[in-house]
Scaffold this motif. Sequence first.
Motif, PDB file in Angstrom:
ATOM      1  N   ASN A 158       0.811  -1.226   0.000  1.00 10.17           N
ATOM      2  CA  ASN A 158       0.000   0.000   0.000  1.00 10.17           C
ATOM      3  C   ASN A 158       0.844   1.277   0.000  1.00 10.17           C
ATOM      4  OD1 ASN A 158      -2.815   0.038  -0.180  1.00 10.17           O
ATOM      5  ND2 ASN A 158      -3.053  -0.807   1.868  1.00 10.17           N
ATOM      6  N   HIS A 164      -4.454   2.412  -6.387  1.00  7.66           N
ATOM      7  CA  HIS A 164      -5.633   1.689  -5.885  1.00  7.66           C
ATOM      8  C   HIS A 164      -6.560   2.595  -5.083  1.00  7.66           C
ATOM      9  CE1 HIS A 164      -4.081   1.474  -1.758  1.00  7.66           C
ATOM     10  NE2 HIS A 164      -5.157   0.817  -1.373  1.00  7.66           N
ATOM     11  N   HIS A 169     -10.842   2.926  -2.497  1.00  6.00           N
ATOM     12  CA  HIS A 169     -11.213   3.737  -1.324  1.00  6.00           C
ATOM     13  C   HIS A 169     -11.922   5.053  -1.662  1.00  6.00           C
ATOM     14  CE1 HIS A 169      -8.738   0.992   0.956  1.00  6.00           C
ATOM     15  NE2 HIS A 169      -7.657   1.332   0.302  1.00  6.00           N
ATOM     16  N   ASP A 272      -9.803  -3.171   1.449  1.00  3.61           N
ATOM     17  CA  ASP A 272      -8.523  -3.784   1.064  1.00  3.61           C
ATOM     18  C   ASP A 272      -8.548  -5.296   1.280  1.00  3.61           C
ATOM     19  OD1 ASP A 272      -6.755  -1.568   0.343  1.00  3.61           O
ATOM     20  OD2 ASP A 272      -6.930  -0.945   2.436  1.00  3.61           O
TER      21      ASP A 272
END
Length: 313
Positions: A158, A164, A169, A272
């Motif tokens: 991450n 992502h 998110h 996640d």
Amino acid sequence: MNAMRPYPRGWFVIAWAGELAPGSLKPMRYFGRDLVLWRKEDGTPVVQDAFCPHLGAHFAHGGHVKGDRLVCPFHAWEFDDSGACAHIPYATKIPPRARIACWPVVERNGVIFMWHDPDGGAPDWEIPVIAEHGTSDWTPWYENKVTVNTHPREIVENVADSAHFPAVHRTFVDQFENIYEGHKATQHTIGKATPKLGGVDHFDITATYHGPAFQISDMRGVLHAMLLLAHTPIDENSLDLRFAVMLQRTGPRTDEFAKFYVDNLTLGFHEDIAIWEHKVYRPRPQLVAEDGPIGRLRAWYSQFYRSADVVGS
Ligand code: FES
Ligand SMILES: [Fe+2]
């Protein structure tokens, strides 16, 4: 395929300080080992292997703490915090090899950490002090823990994976930067979040991993927050993901906001987790220029493994 195994070297969060009263003990399973976490009556935490060298009882199932010793539930042999057997109630001679393995432990910032090194090496860096923790200007930690079926490298990734955020998110990143320095990896992100529970939050986050297993973030948005994220392997396929938030006090409702914040974080992690628990690891991923510095992150993370334990990175 597990491309990095079995477990990294570093400091790992094993408990929140408030989970363990002085003179109490609890069983734990981390790094594929059964362990006992106990506190001496003076409050000092100790982590040792769980099974008695005598006839193999598990200390944390029926055992107890007496002063600064751990007492086995089966024949009441007593062990000190160095792992040595200090007393056998019915014998005069203590076998010299009656010892339990001990693991380095530090309690700091309201958190209990254990050092793990597959080769048994001593800690080679320190856990930083969070100066804000325990002051009247800040709330205490508001904490949560989730068990996840994944490998820790997926979570660490991450740090570099800027692409992502919008997909997973609903977070939009304007500025993104990584700094790798020895055992530290820092992610600096400026952007705006649209949390599932509502609202828009502009933020500026500096999030630093101190070794392979925990990250401290300073997050400035509507509120000023400190975040702790930690992951500790249970075995090669699962880990405990812990996270906690403390907020700088701005008024009587700050504690309420901190709880709301943790609920939001929990939702974010579940987004996640839905990916992590089902993905494969690509040792040679097909990347584009706009992906973050994933190769650089992987090179940094591999320093916490023995080189023979890293495959195809
Ligand atoms: S098994 Fe622990 S004292 Fe006998
Ligand atoms: Fe994420």
